[in-house]
Motif scaffolding. Sequence first.
Motif, PDB file in Angstrom:
ATOM      1  N   LEU A   1       2.330   1.781  -3.483  1.00 16.48           N
ATOM      2  CA  LEU A   1       1.366   2.355  -4.417  1.00 16.48           C
ATOM      3  C   LEU A   1       1.167   3.841  -4.180  1.00 16.48           C
ATOM      4  O   LEU A   1       1.079   4.632  -5.139  1.00 16.48           O
ATOM      5  CB  LEU A   1       0.028   1.621  -4.282  1.00 16.48           C
ATOM      6  N   GLN A   2       1.127   4.256  -2.924  1.00 16.53           N
ATOM      7  CA  GLN A   2       0.871   5.659  -2.619  1.00 16.53           C
ATOM      8  C   GLN A   2       2.117   6.529  -2.761  1.00 16.53           C
ATOM      9  O   GLN A   2       2.078   7.587  -3.402  1.00 16.53           O
ATOM     10  CB  GLN A   2       0.324   5.779  -1.190  1.00 16.53           C
TER      11      GLN A   2
ATOM     12  N   LEU B   1      -8.109  -0.002  -3.622  1.00 17.26           N
ATOM     13  CA  LEU B   1      -8.698  -0.678  -4.773  1.00 17.26           C
ATOM     14  C   LEU B   1      -7.649  -1.515  -5.512  1.00 17.26           C
ATOM     15  O   LEU B   1      -7.952  -2.593  -6.028  1.00 17.26           O
ATOM     16  CB  LEU B   1      -9.312   0.348  -5.727  1.00 17.26           C
ATOM     17  N   GLY B   2      -6.414  -1.015  -5.520  1.00 13.31           N
ATOM     18  CA  GLY B   2      -5.342  -1.755  -6.181  1.00 13.31           C
ATOM     19  C   GLY B   2      -5.018  -3.060  -5.497  1.00 13.31           C
ATOM     20  O   GLY B   2      -4.514  -3.999  -6.134  1.00 13.31           O
TER      21      GLY B   2
ATOM     22  N   TYR C   1       1.360  -0.622 -12.859  1.00 12.61           N
ATOM     23  CA  TYR C   1       0.621  -1.366 -11.840  1.00 12.61           C
ATOM     24  C   TYR C   1       0.437  -2.832 -12.219  1.00 12.61           C
ATOM     25  O   TYR C   1       0.702  -3.727 -11.410  1.00 12.61           O
ATOM     26  CB  TYR C   1      -0.744  -0.709 -11.618  1.00 12.61           C
TER      27      TYR C   1
ATOM     28  N   LEU D   1      -7.477   5.678  -1.402  1.00 19.80           N
ATOM     29  CA  LEU D   1      -8.555   4.888  -1.979  1.00 19.80           C
ATOM     30  C   LEU D   1      -8.058   4.069  -3.158  1.00 19.80           C
ATOM     31  O   LEU D   1      -8.385   2.880  -3.294  1.00 19.80           O
ATOM     32  CB  LEU D   1      -9.702   5.803  -2.414  1.00 19.80           C
ATOM     33  N   GLY D   2      -7.253   4.689  -4.013  1.00 11.09           N
ATOM     34  CA  GLY D   2      -6.715   3.975  -5.165  1.00 11.09           C
ATOM     35  C   GLY D   2      -5.839   2.808  -4.757  1.00 11.09           C
ATOM     36  O   GLY D   2      -5.887   1.738  -5.372  1.00 11.09           O
ATOM     37  N   ALA D   3      -5.038   3.012  -3.699  1.00 13.93           N
ATOM     38  CA  ALA D   3      -4.194   1.917  -3.211  1.00 13.93           C
ATOM     39  C   ALA D   3      -5.045   0.770  -2.679  1.00 13.93           C
ATOM     40  O   ALA D   3      -4.742  -0.408  -2.913  1.00 13.93           O
ATOM     41  CB  ALA D   3      -3.251   2.427  -2.128  1.00 13.93           C
TER      42      ALA D   3
ATOM     43  N   TYR E   1      -0.534   6.815  -6.030  1.00 13.84           N
ATOM     44  CA  TYR E   1      -1.952   6.507  -5.845  1.00 13.84           C
ATOM     45  C   TYR E   1      -2.494   7.218  -4.603  1.00 13.84           C
ATOM     46  O   TYR E   1      -1.765   7.476  -3.641  1.00 13.84           O
ATOM     47  CB  TYR E   1      -2.156   5.007  -5.682  1.00 13.84           C
ATOM     48  N   SER E   2      -3.785   7.506  -4.618  1.00 10.32           N
ATOM     49  CA  SER E   2      -4.453   7.968  -3.404  1.00 10.32           C
ATOM     50  C   SER E   2      -4.650   6.780  -2.470  1.00 10.32           C
ATOM     51  O   SER E   2      -4.459   5.619  -2.862  1.00 10.32           O
ATOM     52  CB  SER E   2      -5.809   8.583  -3.748  1.00 10.32           C
TER      53      SER E   2
ATOM     54  N   SER F   1       0.829  -1.206   0.000  1.00  7.39           N
ATOM     55  CA  SER F   1       0.000   0.000   0.000  1.00  7.39           C
ATOM     56  C   SER F   1       0.863   1.256   0.000  1.00  7.39           C
ATOM     57  O   SER F   1       0.597   2.220  -0.733  1.00  7.39           O
ATOM     58  CB  SER F   1      -0.933  -0.008   1.219  1.00  7.39           C
TER      59      SER F   1
END
Length: 249
Positions: free
Chosen positions: A75-76, A88-89, A140, A84-86, A81-82, A72
Amino acid sequence: MQSADHGWTSVLVVGPAVAGLLLLVVFTVVEARFANQPMMPLRLFRIRGVAVGNLMLLLFGGITIAMWYFTSLFLQNVLGYSALGAGLGQTPAAVMFVVIARWAAALLPRTGVRPLVLAGSVCFLAGFGWLAQAHAGSGYVTSVLGPTLLIAVGIGLTFPTLMAAATADVPERDAGIIGGLANTASQIGGSVGLAVLATVADARAATEAGGSSPAAALAAGYDLVFLVAAGLGLAIAVVGLLLPRHRRG
């Protein structure tokens, strides 16, 4: 989160982890030397499955922290990524874990513990080794989704298996104690793993900070974490060999 924030993260997690370990040592001494009716009878660790299974759960806790927490952060902090995006990822890997865990629990009575542990460890080695190649310019799908799905397969194979190993061959009167011990071992492994891995990531990022961009320095720290997690997967495989070959769930 920048490198300085990472330093604070290390301080905040290392202190409580060290304090927790000291309290665990004190608790063990009190239970062994002074308690007339110990809450955690140390005699239970003479059962090979209890001792080996809980050791593997300690190592497993570090793997789960590396997977869910540090992926996480990658990703951020590296890919931008936000939160939330992390989240969802990581959702595909979470779904994969649930599916594989249910399948492994059904398969366990036929295969026994050792084959599933070894298969899960192979997934950890391959998945974390693949994830450790990710960098600031990675995509990703090829650098995060693929390896995290593979790691999730390993987690799904090993989690119900290790719980079964840690609670097998236990007298019925001690089943509740052993079940609680198994859950606690995984949590302690996660706490200690977070402290160690956060320190490792921060130290590596600080080393790389002088000649790299902030994202590249952080990526180097996370990549080292993923390599350490691959080593934990190998350690689980080695410790798993201590279980009896005939063991069933």
